[in-house]
Enzyme design. Structure first.
Site, short mmCIF file in Angstrom:
data_model
loop_
_atom_site.label_atom_id
_atom_site.label_comp_id
_atom_site.label_asym_id
_atom_site.label_seq_id
_atom_site.Cartn_x
_atom_site.Cartn_y
_atom_site.Cartn_z
N PHE A 1 28.30 -74.66 49.66
CA PHE A 1 27.54 -75.80 49.15
C PHE A 1 28.36 -76.46 48.06
CE2 PHE A 1 24.66 -78.13 46.47
CZ PHE A 1 23.88 -78.80 47.40
N ASP B 1 35.27 -74.05 43.45
CA ASP B 1 34.04 -74.70 42.97
C ASP B 1 33.29 -73.63 42.18
OD1 ASP B 1 31.43 -75.52 42.66
OD2 ASP B 1 31.27 -76.47 44.62
N LYS C 1 26.73 -77.56 35.91
CA LYS C 1 25.53 -76.75 35.66
C LYS C 1 25.41 -76.28 34.21
CE LYS C 1 24.05 -75.38 40.28
NZ LYS C 1 22.69 -75.84 40.34
C1 LIG Z 1 28.60 -74.42 44.06
C2 LIG Z 1 27.96 -75.75 43.80
N1 LIG Z 1 28.73 -76.85 43.84
C3 LIG Z 1 28.21 -78.06 43.62
C4 LIG Z 1 26.88 -78.23 43.34
C5 LIG Z 1 26.34 -79.61 43.09
O1 LIG Z 1 26.09 -79.76 41.73
P1 LIG Z 1 25.18 -80.99 41.23
O2 LIG Z 1 23.80 -80.74 41.74
O3 LIG Z 1 25.30 -80.90 39.72
O4 LIG Z 1 25.80 -82.22 41.77
C6 LIG Z 1 26.05 -77.12 43.29
C7 LIG Z 1 24.60 -77.26 43.03
O5 LIG Z 1 23.80 -76.40 43.34
C8 LIG Z 1 26.60 -75.83 43.52
O6 LIG Z 1 25.85 -74.73 43.49
#
Ligand SMILES: Cc1ncc(COP(=O)(O)O)c(C=O)c1O
Length: 404
Positions: free
Chosen positions: A135, A220, A249
């Site tokens: 994700f 990520d 986050k």
């Molecule tokens: C691993 C990861 N990358 C990216 C995101 C996206 O982050 P945002 O909701 O701040 O755009 C999330 C959100 O849950 C995530 O868990």
């Protein structure tokens, strides 16, 4: 005072219905507790989905935010600001990176990483391999990078240049590498699709493939970063260093801020005018992040996260042992943990979350396969015990026949 029901009725009239919300309007938070508009108290093991690492409304972060808001709330990135510089210095001093680009969210930080990987790799090399079950966000490019078809449906055609490799299989991944490949993107632990850690040996194999084929490795760490897994960044405990990393986050403990980090050499590919963000690294959000990072890096904080994670994992193992019809075990790292459900348990996952909510305990059902526990990193043993007590009570009383 306006009640939960009244807020819900008003909210449901005005919002585009993209969220399946709990029927509660939250009005106050402190530490691991939240209170709703009816005055009900909740024990929060969700923390804004891994955001409020220091707990809700931490006084030091609140003070930093108020102080900064009182002196300068926004200025364009055409100027320097002290909080943004301090934050970048902290991120660099505590990671592999030499340079930082500030964004507002995880998806935006990943967008920056995708653009950097492409521009650095040169014409004709644009494709990014990510993993099944990953994700990476909800913008079009990050949806395309996300290895879960359910997030793609209805939004095609998606931006080109993303392919997904089977999880856990380096040979399958190597089979996807072509002349046009520029990077491999992965989370060190897949949070959203069900708390799936990537083994250190698998990550090392991915690093080796990147080195062999001259690809960039992008981690990520939007969910795993900022102490969540017991080290500031998850990569530190895995013996694998990325070329580019994204965080968001918990970076601002609740204020929206993200960042993309990389080395001097790679950063040089993003020249003036190639990327920008109006609000990225906004002084108030950056002040919150500086205060948050300093506290996470202070003294025994990260050791305590590791200890508390082991304690929570042990308690969840006991739950799995006691309820073998519902759960088979526990996975995850630090305070990013999942109770793995049986087929029957999966059918009851949503009901378990709802029952816990009714009892005043907040968790979620990640990837429709595990119950995810992501409390604030400051959670106490007593709070873990309280949550476990509520979970046992729910599992004792839920009827397996309800399984859908
Ligand atoms: C691993 C990861 N990358 C990216 C995101 C996206 O982050 P945002 O909701 O701040 O755009 C999330 C959100 O849950 C995530 O868990």
């Amino acid at each position: 005072m306006t009640s939960n029901n009244a807020w819900k009725a008003r909210g449901d009239k005005v919002f585009i219905q993209t969220y399946n919300r709990f029927p509660a309007a939250m009005v106050k938070g402190s530490g691991c507790r939240l209170w709703d508009a009816d005055g009900k108290e909740y024990l929060d093991f969700l923390s804004g989905i891994a955001v409020c690492a220091l707990g809700h409304s931490h006084p030091v972060v609140t003070e930093a935010v108020c102080r900064q808001a009182g002196s300068l709330m926004h200025v364009s990135n055409l100027f320097y600001t002290a909080p943004q510089i301090e934050l970048a210095e902290l991120l660099i001093a505590n990671s592999f990176a030499d340079r930082v680009f500030m964004a507002n969210s995880g998806a935006e930080a990943n967008e920056a990483a995708i653009k950097l990987a492409r521009i650095h790799s040169g014409a004709g090399r644009f494709e990014i391999i990510s993993l099944a079950g990953s994700f990476h966000g909800r913008t079009l490019a990050t949806v395309a990078a996300t290895g879960q078809p359910k997030f793609h449906e209805g939004f095609e055609p998606l931006p080109q240049g993303f392919v997904h490799a089977e999880f856990g299989d380096p040979a399958a991944l190597e089979g996807l590498i072509k002349d046009q490949t520029c990077a491999i993107l992965c989370e060190p632990l897949q949070g959203e699709s069900g708390v799936r850690p990537l083994e250190a040996s698998y990550l090392r194999a991915i690093r080796n493939l990147c080195d062999k084929h001259d690809l960039l490795l992008i981690f990520d760490e939007v969910q795993t970063g900022m102490g969540r897994t017991g080290t500031l960044f998850a990569y530190e405990q895995l013996g694998v260093t990325p070329d580019i990393m994204t965080v968001a986050k918990a970076l601002g403990n609740g204020l929206p801020i993200g960042a993309m980090l990389t080395t001097d050499k790679i950063a040089a590919s993003l020249a003036v005018g190639t990327h920008a963000s109006t609000f990225g690294g906004n002084p108030v959000a950056a002040a919150a992040a500086v205060a948050t990072m300093k506290l996470i890096l202070e003294g025994d904080f990260l050791n305590t996260v590791q200890k508390r994670g082991k304690y929570l994992a042990g308690k969840l193992e006991e739950v799995a042992g006691r309820f073998p019809d519902f759960a088979t075990g526990v996975r995850g790292r630090g305070l990013l943990l999942g109770l793995i459900l049986t087929e029957k348990g999966i059918g009851l996952g949503a009901a378990i979350v709802t029952r816990l909510f009714e009892q005043g305990v907040l968790i979620n059902f990640a990837g429709n396969r595990v119950l995810r526990f992501i409390p604030p990193l400051v959670v106490s043993r007593e709070e873990v015990d309280l949550m476990i007590g509520a979970l046992i009570d729910v599992l004792d009383n839920i009827n397996l026949e309800e399984s859908s």
